[in-house]
Design a protein around this motif. Sequence first.
Motif, PDB file in Angstrom:
ATOM      1  N   ALA A 196       0.833  -1.209   0.000  1.00  0.00           N
ATOM      2  CA  ALA A 196       0.000   0.000   0.000  1.00  0.00           C
ATOM      3  C   ALA A 196       0.868   1.259   0.000  1.00  0.00           C
ATOM      4  O   ALA A 196       0.592   2.215  -0.725  1.00  0.00           O
ATOM      5  CB  ALA A 196      -0.930  -0.008   1.204  1.00  0.00           C
ATOM      6  N   ALA A 197       1.908   1.259   0.822  1.00  0.00           N
ATOM      7  CA  ALA A 197       2.801   2.418   0.856  1.00  0.00           C
ATOM      8  C   ALA A 197       3.493   2.609  -0.493  1.00  0.00           C
ATOM      9  O   ALA A 197       3.607   3.738  -0.998  1.00  0.00           O
ATOM     10  CB  ALA A 197       3.835   2.247   1.969  1.00  0.00           C
ATOM     11  N   GLU A 198       3.960   1.510  -1.085  1.00  0.00           N
ATOM     12  CA  GLU A 198       4.616   1.600  -2.387  1.00  0.00           C
ATOM     13  C   GLU A 198       3.649   2.097  -3.459  1.00  0.00           C
ATOM     14  O   GLU A 198       4.036   2.862  -4.358  1.00  0.00           O
ATOM     15  CB  GLU A 198       5.186   0.229  -2.774  1.00  0.00           C
ATOM     16  N   ALA A 199       2.395   1.652  -3.383  1.00  0.00           N
ATOM     17  CA  ALA A 199       1.399   2.096  -4.361  1.00  0.00           C
ATOM     18  C   ALA A 199       1.132   3.588  -4.235  1.00  0.00           C
ATOM     19  O   ALA A 199       0.959   4.292  -5.239  1.00  0.00           O
ATOM     20  CB  ALA A 199       0.102   1.298  -4.179  1.00  0.00           C
ATOM     21  N   ARG A 200       1.104   4.089  -3.022  1.00  0.00           N
ATOM     22  CA  ARG A 200       0.891   5.531  -2.836  1.00  0.00           C
ATOM     23  C   ARG A 200       2.089   6.327  -3.337  1.00  0.00           C
ATOM     24  O   ARG A 200       1.933   7.395  -3.937  1.00  0.00           O
ATOM     25  CB  ARG A 200       0.604   5.827  -1.366  1.00  0.00           C
ATOM     26  N   LEU A 201       3.279   5.814  -3.101  1.00  0.00           N
ATOM     27  CA  LEU A 201       4.465   6.495  -3.632  1.00  0.00           C
ATOM     28  C   LEU A 201       4.448   6.481  -5.159  1.00  0.00           C
ATOM     29  O   LEU A 201       4.857   7.458  -5.799  1.00  0.00           O
ATOM     30  CB  LEU A 201       5.733   5.819  -3.108  1.00  0.00           C
ATOM     31  N   ALA A 202       3.979   5.375  -5.742  1.00  0.00           N
ATOM     32  CA  ALA A 202       3.895   5.290  -7.203  1.00  0.00           C
ATOM     33  C   ALA A 202       2.909   6.299  -7.773  1.00  0.00           C
ATOM     34  O   ALA A 202       3.028   6.699  -8.936  1.00  0.00           O
ATOM     35  CB  ALA A 202       3.503   3.871  -7.619  1.00  0.00           C
ATOM     36  N   ARG A 203       1.941   6.711  -6.958  1.00  0.00           N
ATOM     37  CA  ARG A 203       0.999   7.752  -7.374  1.00  0.00           C
ATOM     38  C   ARG A 203       1.558   9.152  -7.138  1.00  0.00           C
ATOM     39  O   ARG A 203       0.833  10.126  -7.254  1.00  0.00           O
ATOM     40  CB  ARG A 203      -0.318   7.600  -6.591  1.00  0.00           C
ATOM     41  N   ARG A 204       2.836   9.210  -6.793  1.00  0.00           N
ATOM     42  CA  ARG A 204       3.537  10.475  -6.555  1.00  0.00           C
ATOM     43  C   ARG A 204       3.046  11.201  -5.307  1.00  0.00           C
ATOM     44  O   ARG A 204       3.163  12.425  -5.196  1.00  0.00           O
ATOM     45  CB  ARG A 204       3.456  11.395  -7.782  1.00  0.00           C
ATOM     46  N   GLN A 205       2.500  10.443  -4.353  1.00  0.00           N
ATOM     47  CA  GLN A 205       2.271  11.042  -3.047  1.00  0.00           C
ATOM     48  C   GLN A 205       3.624  11.186  -2.369  1.00  0.00           C
ATOM     49  O   GLN A 205       4.443  10.258  -2.387  1.00  0.00           O
ATOM     50  CB  GLN A 205       1.351  10.158  -2.192  1.00  0.00           C
ATOM     51  N   PRO A 206       3.917  12.318  -1.761  1.00  0.00           N
ATOM     52  CA  PRO A 206       5.249  12.542  -1.186  1.00  0.00           C
ATOM     53  C   PRO A 206       5.502  11.629   0.015  1.00  0.00           C
ATOM     54  O   PRO A 206       4.569  11.204   0.692  1.00  0.00           O
ATOM     55  CB  PRO A 206       5.205  14.012  -0.769  1.00  0.00           C
ATOM     56  N   PRO A 207       6.763  11.315   0.288  1.00  0.00           N
ATOM     57  CA  PRO A 207       7.098  10.457   1.423  1.00  0.00           C
ATOM     58  C   PRO A 207       6.588  10.988   2.749  1.00  0.00           C
ATOM     59  O   PRO A 207       6.353  10.210   3.672  1.00  0.00           O
ATOM     60  CB  PRO A 207       8.629  10.401   1.391  1.00  0.00           C
ATOM     61  N   GLY A 208       6.429  12.309   2.860  1.00  0.00           N
ATOM     62  CA  GLY A 208       5.931  12.880   4.102  1.00  0.00           C
ATOM     63  C   GLY A 208       4.433  12.958   4.193  1.00  0.00           C
ATOM     64  O   GLY A 208       3.891  13.440   5.202  1.00  0.00           O
ATOM     65  N   ASP A 209       3.719  12.443   3.171  1.00  0.00           N
ATOM     66  CA  ASP A 209       2.263  12.445   3.198  1.00  0.00           C
ATOM     67  C   ASP A 209       1.762  11.577   4.354  1.00  0.00           C
ATOM     68  O   ASP A 209       2.314  10.515   4.648  1.00  0.00           O
ATOM     69  CB  ASP A 209       1.733  11.907   1.864  1.00  0.00           C
TER      70      ASP A 209
END
Length: 452
Positions: free
Chosen positions: A374-387
Motif C-alpha cells: 500500500a505504501a509503495e502504491a501511494r508512492l507510485a501515485r507520486r504522493q510525497p514520502p511525508g504524506d
Amino acid sequence: MITGEDTVSGTALLLAAAPAGKGCLIDAASALPALAAVSPSTLTGTAAATVIELADPLAPQTVLTRIRAAAATAGPLSLYIAGQLHLDHKQRLVHLALARTTPTTLRYTGLPWHWLTGELKLRRPGTTTVVVDLVADAEAWEQLGVEGLALGYGTRLYGRVAPPPPRRTIIAPAYLNAYAAIWRSGAQPPLAQLHQQAATRAGTEGALLLAVDAPPALTAPVEDGARTVQRAAPVQGGAASGWQPVSEGRPVFGESRAASASTPASASPPAPGGAPAPGSEPERHDRTPAPPPPGSHAPVTAELPADDPHPAILAAARAGRHTEAATIAAMWESETLRMYGPGSTQAIHWLEVRADLARLAQDAARSCELWTAAAEARLARRQPPGDEEVEAAADRAHHQWEQIDDQARAGLLAPALVALRRQVPGRRPGALQAIERRLENLPSAHGKFTAF
C-alpha cells in the motif's frame, strides 16, 4: 446440446482435476459421472443447455481456453469445479492443481485461481454461477483462513472447501455428489437452499462454506457450525467510505476523515518498531476477540447499508470470522479494480482494508506485506514520502514486521521494508536503524543478514 425455439441457452462447464499419484487429496473425477447423469437444463437452470466436461486436464492453458470460451457465451454460465488448492511458494497465490501438478511444478502445471477470476469478471453481473467442491493443502488452507476465496463482484459462488485430510487419505467430492443426488431425486430447490442441503449431507465439521449470492441480495448463512461467507452490494469507490488510515494502535475501521483530523497535532506518532511513544499508550479498541469455538458460528445479523460494506467486514473480523471478512473485502477489491484500475486510490483503499484484516487475524507477516504494498502504491501515485497516508502505511508495515515470530519470514520481508524506510523514514528518527538492529539477530542461510 439441447435446443429449442425462443429459449435462453445456458452453458455448464464441469471441471474435475487432481494430481496423479501420492499428491492426490480428492477423487475429483468421481464427481463427473454423477453430474453427467443430471439433465443439462438442470445444471444451467435454462431450457436449452450446452455441457462441457474436463476430466483431469493436463495443461493450465487448455483449461483457460475452455473457461474463456465458456465465459464468452451470452447466456447463463454455470461452472462446477472439483479439485484441490495449493499455494505457490514464490508469489503466495492459490492454484487449482491439475493432473501433472507437483509441489515443485505448481506455478507451471496448476491453474492460478486469479485466471478464473479474471475471465469471469468480464461477464455481465448475475449471469455466472460457480459451485466448488475443493480440498486445500495445509499452506493454502492457512491462507484461505486469512484471505478467503473469492471470484469477484457479480458472480454467485457456492461451495465447500475442506481442510487437508490425514496423510495418505483421499476424500470424495461429497458436496457435489450431494447436489447430483438431490437433483436426481426430482427436487430442484433454489440454489441457496440446495447449497445448505448439500453442505449438510457432505458434512460441515471444520469446512469453509462459500455462499456468495449475486447482487443485490445478501446470502443466508448456514447456521450449522461451519464458517460461511456472505456479502452485500458493491460500493462505488473507497475514498469516501467510513474507513480512513490513522496512527498505529488505534482502530482502523469506523474512523471518518473528520474523526482522524480531530486527533490533536501534538499526539506522538508510533516509535520505530511499532512501540508507542513514552507516555502515549494508545487506546486498544482494536483487540481481536478469540475465534469462536467449533460449532458456535454466529452470522452477521445487523442490517447492512447497501453502500458501505465496512461494518459487515469489521463485525465478521471482530467475531473471529476472518475468512468471511477477507472474502467480502477481496470481492469488493476485485470490483474496484475492474471499475477504477490498479493503482487507483480506491484500489489502494481495499489493499489497506485487507492489510488490517490480516492484522486482526494475527497474521503479521501478511499484514506487513500488504501495508508495504500500500505504501509503495501511494508512492507510485507520486504522493510525497511525508504524506500522512504514506507514513501511516509505512509505520504499520514496520509495526507488523516487528510482530513476526517466524525469523525466516521476517528476513524475507526485510529487504522491501528497508527500501520503503529509506524512502519513508517517518516522523521519528531511528526507524531504519531499528530494522537493522533486529536483522543482526536474525539467522540466515549464510549467517547474519549483512546486505542492509
